[in-house]
Design a protein around this motif. Sequence first.
Motif, PDB file in Angstrom:
ATOM      1  N   GLY A 188      35.448  31.741  49.136  1.00  0.00           N
ATOM      2  CA  GLY A 188      36.805  31.887  48.625  1.00  0.00           C
ATOM      3  C   GLY A 188      36.867  32.228  47.146  1.00  0.00           C
ATOM      4  N   PRO A 189      36.143  31.472  46.271  1.00  0.00           N
ATOM      5  CA  PRO A 189      36.172  31.803  44.839  1.00  0.00           C
ATOM      6  C   PRO A 189      35.667  33.212  44.553  1.00  0.00           C
ATOM      7  N   ALA A 190      34.624  33.639  45.251  1.00  0.00           N
ATOM      8  CA  ALA A 190      34.098  34.985  45.022  1.00  0.00           C
ATOM      9  C   ALA A 190      35.113  36.043  45.440  1.00  0.00           C
ATOM     10  N   MET A 191      35.789  35.817  46.584  1.00  0.00           N
ATOM     11  CA  MET A 191      36.808  36.754  47.025  1.00  0.00           C
ATOM     12  C   MET A 191      37.961  36.808  46.032  1.00  0.00           C
ATOM     13  N   SER A 192      38.358  35.636  45.532  1.00  0.00           N
ATOM     14  CA  SER A 192      39.447  35.590  44.545  1.00  0.00           C
ATOM     15  C   SER A 192      39.052  36.304  43.269  1.00  0.00           C
ATOM     16  N   GLN A 193      37.789  36.131  42.855  1.00  0.00           N
ATOM     17  CA  GLN A 193      37.314  36.792  41.654  1.00  0.00           C
ATOM     18  C   GLN A 193      37.314  38.305  41.826  1.00  0.00           C
ATOM     19  N   ARG A 194      36.867  38.749  43.005  1.00  0.00           N
ATOM     20  CA  ARG A 194      36.855  40.187  43.285  1.00  0.00           C
ATOM     21  C   ARG A 194      38.264  40.755  43.282  1.00  0.00           C
ATOM     22  N   PHE A 195      39.191  40.030  43.900  1.00  0.00           N
ATOM     23  CA  PHE A 195      40.578  40.493  43.922  1.00  0.00           C
ATOM     24  C   PHE A 195      41.165  40.490  42.517  1.00  0.00           C
ATOM     25  N   SER A 196      40.821  39.469  41.732  1.00  0.00           N
ATOM     26  CA  SER A 196      41.315  39.390  40.361  1.00  0.00           C
ATOM     27  C   SER A 196      40.835  40.574  39.537  1.00  0.00           C
ATOM     28  N   GLU A 197      39.584  40.973  39.742  1.00  0.00           N
ATOM     29  CA  GLU A 197      39.052  42.121  39.000  1.00  0.00           C
ATOM     30  C   GLU A 197      39.789  43.398  39.377  1.00  0.00           C
ATOM     31  N   SER A 198      40.044  43.585  40.676  1.00  0.00           N
ATOM     32  CA  SER A 198      40.787  44.772  41.108  1.00  0.00           C
ATOM     33  C   SER A 198      42.210  44.753  40.566  1.00  0.00           C
ATOM     34  N   SER A 199      42.830  43.569  40.576  1.00  0.00           N
ATOM     35  CA  SER A 199      44.192  43.453  40.058  1.00  0.00           C
ATOM     36  C   SER A 199      44.231  43.745  38.563  1.00  0.00           C
ATOM     37  N   LEU A 200      43.183  43.299  37.841  1.00  0.00           N
ATOM     38  CA  LEU A 200      43.120  43.554  36.408  1.00  0.00           C
ATOM     39  C   LEU A 200      42.986  45.044  36.125  1.00  0.00           C
ATOM     40  N   VAL A 201      42.177  45.723  36.943  1.00  0.00           N
ATOM     41  CA  VAL A 201      42.040  47.176  36.804  1.00  0.00           C
ATOM     42  C   VAL A 201      43.383  47.851  37.045  1.00  0.00           C
ATOM     43  N   LEU A 202      44.101  47.385  38.085  1.00  0.00           N
ATOM     44  CA  LEU A 202      45.406  47.960  38.390  1.00  0.00           C
ATOM     45  C   LEU A 202      46.391  47.713  37.250  1.00  0.00           C
ATOM     46  N   THR A 203      46.327  46.523  36.652  1.00  0.00           N
ATOM     47  CA  THR A 203      47.198  46.213  35.519  1.00  0.00           C
ATOM     48  C   THR A 203      46.949  47.179  34.365  1.00  0.00           C
TER      49      THR A 203
END
Length: 648
Positions: free
Chosen positions: A245-260
Amino acid sequence: MTSPHYGGPGSGPRPRKVDPADRAQLAEQPVSLRRIGALFAPYRWQVAVVVALIVASSLISLANPFLVRAVIDRAIPAQDVPLLVWTVLGMLAVTVAVSVIGVVQTWISTTVGQRIMHGLRTDVFAHLHRQSLGFFTRTRGGEIQSRLTNDIGGMQTVVTSTATSIASNLTTVVGTAVAMAVLSWRLSLLSLIVLPPAIWLTRKVARMRRAITAERQRTLADMQSQIEESLSISGIQLGKTLGAGPAMSQRFSESSLVLTDLEVRSDLSGRWRMATMSIVFAAIPALLYLAAGLPATSGGMTIGTLVAFTGLQGALFRPLMSLLDVGVSVTSSLALFSRIFEYLDLPVEIDDPRHPVPMPREDVAGAVRFEGVVFRYENADRNALDGVTIDMPVGSSLALVGETGSGKTTLASLVPRLHDPTAGRVTIDGVDLRDISLAELSELVGVVSQETYLLHATIRENLRHARPEASDADIEAAARAAQVHELIESLPDGYDTVVGARGHRFSGGEKQRIAIARTLLRDPRILVLDEATSALDNETERAVQTALDAVSRGRTTITIAHRLSTIRDADQIVVLDRGRAAERGSHEELRALGGRYAALLARGGDARAAAEEGAVAERGAADVAPRVQARRRAPRGEEAGDRVAVEV
């Protein structure tokens, strides 16, 4: 026309240049403008009406500057009240007319655009449903969803607005230019000075935004794939069991940061250039006032003419820049059209025959034959099946056993035409499956697999998914035959109980029995059981096996099983080895042969089979044979205690 960074068209990752990926996409899958135009062909009259309304609106709006000039130069100085009233009423009438025409035009154009989008979505969806399993094996689910939602959504604004924008802006530019020349040709020449830098700056800004938009589209597609993979019930279960779960959240956070970052860059891209262009535009009225005030260039210009001309000049550059934006949007959208057309142009590997042989279910006995079947998966280094020939008489049962990768599932998957053989053929009652329509074949062949898929709907809706016209009585009859009716009735909402995402509200055995009932509702002549009990515990397996035994009586049945205890009563057992039929015979015959089948028993690969071998020996062949013969004699649709035939 909306801003060029609306999120639809995708183009180059590098500023000032087209995306190399888009270039490759268009090179591999060129897009014909005629094909795009064909999307509008069914709505040619609606488009013509829209264009006519736009032209009328643009021409009517050009009356305003002349009305303003009349007010300033004649009505007010001369205190001509009637003229003043009529000109003011004329201004209001122009505004009302343009607004009403705009509403009607928007309604028609949006309706046409949405219908075109609807056609594209449904065509792509239906075409993908006709693709073979191989396509979905090699294609990410997120990629498919992205094309159906993001790509078509990105095209929506272009398809809805491009034609109307071109007509509106072109009409406005031409009409405004003519009106400006009529008012003052000297000021018209001065206004043209700003065109080259405005066009150059606009193109530069558009290219920058296109680059960011392309990267934004790819990031959105990746995020959608992550959401699909991580937030489905299976993804959540996998994440919790693996602690991912933490790794998936981290991966999603990185993609969201790129989108931001991309969103910020999209908003800020070219702002200094746009600011420069704004300064240029702001300087034009000042230059016009200067030219009007100088004796050499004024030409006796009146104040009303100057005000009217300034208004026209301000209205000229907005549609002119929009025309440039339309060109940029259309160009960058070609890659999106290419991606959609690429899916629509996918060849259908397994399709209906041109002249299908009629195979009504009531006339089909259900004899199956594999004739020299060869099959090789794409890019495989060897055949998955190599010259397999098997005869299955009507109502008989065939069990396929062998090591993992021996070709069991591949052979069984040929019967419902999930694949077609590379060589050889598979027949039902002597008719090649490739000569039977897919709709009729799906009625003849039922499949129950280990991986049970249930819709996020009620039990009744899940069962009726197999046969939409089935009555409640038919559904209950199928559930009884699958040994699951009592379970369903014990639930608070009975058949109206929602099964939950992928059926995770039920146990494996319960889901299997619901799946069996769903298959039985179609009353297939041929039943394929693909390791339907291999993942179940012993007690659950017994319940499911009881249901399977009941529904398979009188049907031609193909069973794939790792647990040999579940298939020892099969009429014919075929042992597959590297795609070949290494051994065949009954359980007792193969056991006595002492070959591969006996080795599977001796190795203890099936713990239950090994434990039950003694019981089988005690009963002896004399006990087994009568039961096998009884099954062969059992006519389809009889033995009400064992199965219930469901009429269509």
